[in-house]
Design an enzyme around this catalytic site. Structure first.
Site, PDB file in Angstrom:
ATOM      1  N   GLU A 176       0.830  -1.285   0.013  1.00 14.74           N
ATOM      2  CA  GLU A 176      -0.014   0.164  -0.187  1.00 14.74           C
ATOM      3  C   GLU A 176       0.967   1.362  -0.091  1.00 14.74           C
ATOM      4  O   GLU A 176       1.972   1.417   0.925  1.00 14.74           O
ATOM      5  CB  GLU A 176      -0.829  -0.207   1.347  1.00 14.74           C
TER       6      GLU A 176
ATOM      7  N   HIS B 189     -13.620  -3.742  14.548  1.00 17.95           N
ATOM      8  CA  HIS B 189     -13.677  -2.325  14.299  1.00 17.95           C
ATOM      9  C   HIS B 189     -14.108  -1.624  15.446  1.00 17.95           C
ATOM     10  O   HIS B 189     -14.879  -2.160  16.314  1.00 17.95           O
ATOM     11  CB  HIS B 189     -14.733  -2.175  13.115  1.00 17.95           C
TER      12      HIS B 189
ATOM     13  N   ALA C 252     -19.648   1.521   4.253  1.00 20.84           N
ATOM     14  CA  ALA C 252     -19.134   0.968   2.968  1.00 20.84           C
ATOM     15  C   ALA C 252     -19.818  -0.020   1.943  1.00 20.84           C
ATOM     16  O   ALA C 252     -20.008   0.135   1.028  1.00 20.84           O
ATOM     17  CB  ALA C 252     -17.895   0.147   3.392  1.00 20.84           C
TER      18      ALA C 252
ATOM     19  N   LYS D 287     -21.559  -7.590   3.494  1.00 21.24           N
ATOM     20  CA  LYS D 287     -20.655  -6.769   2.225  1.00 21.24           C
ATOM     21  C   LYS D 287     -20.365  -7.971   1.319  1.00 21.24           C
ATOM     22  O   LYS D 287     -20.451  -7.760   0.176  1.00 21.24           O
ATOM     23  CB  LYS D 287     -19.454  -5.865   2.870  1.00 21.24           C
TER      24      LYS D 287
ATOM     25  N   GLN E 183      -6.934  -4.855   8.397  1.00 19.66           N
ATOM     26  CA  GLN E 183      -6.044  -4.005   9.242  1.00 19.66           C
ATOM     27  C   GLN E 183      -5.044  -4.672   9.719  1.00 19.66           C
ATOM     28  O   GLN E 183      -5.038  -5.693   9.816  1.00 19.66           O
ATOM     29  CB  GLN E 183      -7.087  -3.485  10.490  1.00 19.66           C
TER      30      GLN E 183
ATOM     31  N   TYR F 246     -11.230  -6.588  10.132  1.00 17.99           N
ATOM     32  CA  TYR F 246     -10.570  -6.292  11.355  1.00 17.99           C
ATOM     33  C   TYR F 246     -10.412  -7.048  12.362  1.00 17.99           C
ATOM     34  O   TYR F 246     -11.342  -7.728  13.216  1.00 17.99           O
ATOM     35  CB  TYR F 246     -11.434  -4.986  12.048  1.00 17.99           C
TER      36      TYR F 246
HETATM   37  P1  FAD Z   1     -17.973   0.073   7.430  1.00 20.79           P
HETATM   38  O1  FAD Z   1     -17.935  -1.261   6.714  1.00 20.79           O
HETATM   39  O2  FAD Z   1     -19.142   1.019   6.869  1.00 20.79           O
HETATM   40  O3  FAD Z   1     -18.111  -0.352   8.818  1.00 20.79           O
HETATM   41  C1  FAD Z   1     -18.159   0.873  10.012  1.00 20.79           C
HETATM   42  C2  FAD Z   1     -18.690   0.483  11.346  1.00 20.79           C
HETATM   43  O4  FAD Z   1     -20.045   0.145  10.938  1.00 20.79           O
HETATM   44  C3  FAD Z   1     -18.230  -1.104  11.769  1.00 20.79           C
HETATM   45  O5  FAD Z   1     -18.078  -0.889  13.225  1.00 20.79           O
HETATM   46  C4  FAD Z   1     -19.240  -2.177  11.238  1.00 20.79           C
HETATM   47  O6  FAD Z   1     -19.435  -2.860  12.066  1.00 20.79           O
HETATM   48  C5  FAD Z   1     -20.608  -1.150  11.394  1.00 20.79           C
HETATM   49  N1  FAD Z   1     -21.546  -1.277  10.279  1.00 20.79           N
HETATM   50  C6  FAD Z   1     -21.018  -1.642   8.850  1.00 20.79           C
HETATM   51  N2  FAD Z   1     -22.236  -1.601   8.038  1.00 20.79           N
HETATM   52  C7  FAD Z   1     -23.252  -1.092   8.858  1.00 20.79           C
HETATM   53  C8  FAD Z   1     -24.525  -0.936   8.613  1.00 20.79           C
HETATM   54  N3  FAD Z   1     -25.096  -0.962   7.372  1.00 20.79           N
HETATM   55  N4  FAD Z   1     -25.368  -0.475   9.682  1.00 20.79           N
HETATM   56  C9  FAD Z   1     -24.683  -0.360  11.069  1.00 20.79           C
HETATM   57  N5  FAD Z   1     -23.390  -0.466  11.300  1.00 20.79           N
HETATM   58  C10 FAD Z   1     -22.732  -1.007  10.031  1.00 20.79           C
HETATM   59  N6  FAD Z   1      -9.726   5.025   5.533  1.00 20.79           N
HETATM   60  C11 FAD Z   1      -9.573   6.217   4.613  1.00 20.79           C
HETATM   61  O7  FAD Z   1     -10.080   7.280   4.922  1.00 20.79           O
HETATM   62  N7  FAD Z   1      -8.861   6.058   3.706  1.00 20.79           N
HETATM   63  C12 FAD Z   1      -8.183   4.858   3.259  1.00 20.79           C
HETATM   64  O8  FAD Z   1      -7.538   4.685   2.308  1.00 20.79           O
HETATM   65  C13 FAD Z   1      -8.322   3.595   3.957  1.00 20.79           C
HETATM   66  N8  FAD Z   1      -7.773   2.685   3.908  1.00 20.79           N
HETATM   67  C14 FAD Z   1      -7.948   1.469   4.547  1.00 20.79           C
HETATM   68  C15 FAD Z   1      -7.442   0.183   4.232  1.00 20.79           C
HETATM   69  C16 FAD Z   1      -7.715  -1.080   4.829  1.00 20.79           C
HETATM   70  C17 FAD Z   1      -7.074  -2.277   4.535  1.00 20.79           C
HETATM   71  C18 FAD Z   1      -8.260  -0.670   6.418  1.00 20.79           C
HETATM   72  C19 FAD Z   1      -8.364  -1.899   7.316  1.00 20.79           C
HETATM   73  C20 FAD Z   1      -8.912   0.343   6.577  1.00 20.79           C
HETATM   74  C21 FAD Z   1      -8.766   1.674   5.859  1.00 20.79           C
HETATM   75  N9  FAD Z   1      -9.208   2.815   6.068  1.00 20.79           N
HETATM   76  C22 FAD Z   1      -8.936   3.919   5.357  1.00 20.79           C
HETATM   77  C23 FAD Z   1      -9.988   2.950   7.502  1.00 20.79           C
HETATM   78  C24 FAD Z   1     -11.376   2.579   7.433  1.00 20.79           C
HETATM   79  O9  FAD Z   1     -11.983   3.828   6.437  1.00 20.79           O
HETATM   80  C25 FAD Z   1     -11.951   3.094   8.693  1.00 20.79           C
HETATM   81  O10 FAD Z   1     -11.440   1.865   9.491  1.00 20.79           O
HETATM   82  C26 FAD Z   1     -13.560   3.386   8.872  1.00 20.79           C
HETATM   83  O11 FAD Z   1     -13.537   3.500  10.221  1.00 20.79           O
HETATM   84  C27 FAD Z   1     -14.323   1.921   8.630  1.00 20.79           C
HETATM   85  O12 FAD Z   1     -14.458   1.621   7.340  1.00 20.79           O
HETATM   86  P2  FAD Z   1     -15.206   0.217   6.990  1.00 20.79           P
HETATM   87  O13 FAD Z   1     -14.970   0.428   5.402  1.00 20.79           O
HETATM   88  O14 FAD Z   1     -14.829  -1.025   7.664  1.00 20.79           O
HETATM   89  O15 FAD Z   1     -16.478   0.826   7.320  1.00 20.79           O
END
Ligand code: FAD
Length: 317
Positions: free
Chosen positions: A18, A183, A144, A199, A210, A179
């Protein structure tokens, strides 16, 4: 080529890494030199992070503060296109919900499709640094999974405007985050895994984790995913600890646990060089075990520094 195809065709664990876009105002040379230093390990794909806007405050006349919105590391789409075309390596832009309307997301996906990028890592994104909690744009996505579904729609040729006819269907292979240590907002691991599974059911094709410093956390996570019926590849993300400060900063920023053995080794290290050495040796040990257990790829968080990753890759591949 799709990440899933790389994994399916591989005879052994792949190498991937990355990169962070350079700070605004810097040129792309550092990105090129990082890629060039890691080319000997035949990277299958390179991820490029996305950094959302931040608020900065500048003093103006009369001692007042002016709030400005800046993006300190723009360039994700351009870097992906540049690496892809210069080195013929597949690139994976991180696409985030934060700071994007659905329309802006659609336009970014069109750009990526046009420059020949066909892999994505779909994420919610971090909160704005000064805001602690994630806030979705009024016309953007909150999770996401919602962004993932927008990409899935475009892969079916469905754009936001229902009146568009004869649309181009994109063909993105979609990854999501996992995670091993949960998370930070999830009430518990079971709930986090339920959302991850949703997802996958909606179309995610691979997971990148992570960072973690204890391989058992990854192995437990993979086992828990498999028990939930999540069968897609789970790529471990790893990073060598580089400074003593990171013992506290990484848990604070990434919600990861540091194994006590590593903590003690860092505390016993006499100089910053000794700390770096401990971090590299620890990561080599992690990487060797992960590879021996047949993980799909060793995915390195380089933080823009090629040398530590090169040393680890040399010891492992
Ligand atoms: P989501 O999947 O949306 O989850 C967020 C939280 O909500 C989790 O606790 C999950 O359990 C919960 N959840 C999920 N869907 C729902 C729903 N529909 N209703 C209620 N709760 C829900 N961040 C950046 O800004 N830029 C980057 O380039 C970046 N790269 C990353 C690369 C990797 C490999 C990883 C692991 C993380 C990266 N991050 C980055 C950080 C990431 O954006 C954060 O960890 C963010 O807080 C969560 O992203 P997610 O896609 O896991 O979120």
């Amino acid at each position: 080529m799709k990440i899933t195809q790389h994994i399916a065709e591989a005879k052994d664990t792949l190498f991937s890494f990355e990169l962070l876009p350079p700070l605004k105002g810097e040129n792309i040379q550092r990105i090129h030199s990082t890629v060039e230093k890691l080319m000997e390990f035949n990277p299958s794909f390179v991820d490029v992070t996305y950094h959302r806007e931040e608020y900065v405050y500048r003093e103006v006349d009369g001692g007042l503060l002016e709030k400005r919105t800046v993006r300190k590391r723009p360039g994700t789409v351009g870097i992906c296109a540049a690496i892809h075309h210069k080195y013929d390596i597949d690139t994976v832009p991180h696409i985030i919900c934060g700071g994007f309307s659905k329309e802006e997301t659609e336009n970014a996906l069109i750009d990526l499709d046009f420059v020949g990028v066909d892999n994505l890592l779909v994420l919610r994104g971090d909160p704005i640094r000064s805001e602690g909690r994630f806030k979705a744009e009024a016309d953007g996505h909150a999770y996401a999974i919602d962004l993932l579904n927008q990409v899935i729609s475009m892969n079916r040729g469905q754009y936001l405007d229902p009146d568009l006819r004869n649309t181009n269907s994109t063909d993105f292979c979609i990854g999501v985050a996992g995670y091993p240590e949960k998370h930070f907002e999830a009430p518990n691991m079971a709930s986090d895994l339920r959302w991850l599974k949703r997802k996958v059911e909606d179309g995610a094709e691979y997971i990148i984790t992570q960072m973690f410093f204890d391989n058992d956390a990854y192995f437990r996570f993979v086992e828990a995913c498999r028990e939930q019926g999540i069968t897609i590849p789970i790529i471990p993300g790893i990073k060598p600890l580089a400074t003593r400060n990171q013992l506290n900063v990484l848990p604070q920023n990434f919600y990861v646990n540091m194994p006590d053995e590593l903590v003690r080794m860092v505390e016993d290290a006499k100089t910053p060089d000794d700390v770096r050495e401990v971090g590299i040796e620890w990561c080599i040990k992690q990487a060797k075990e992960l590879k021996a257990r047949g993980v799909p790829s060793l995915h390195f968080y380089t933080m823009g520094r090629a040398e530590p990753t090169a040393r680890i890759a040399r010891a492992v591949f």
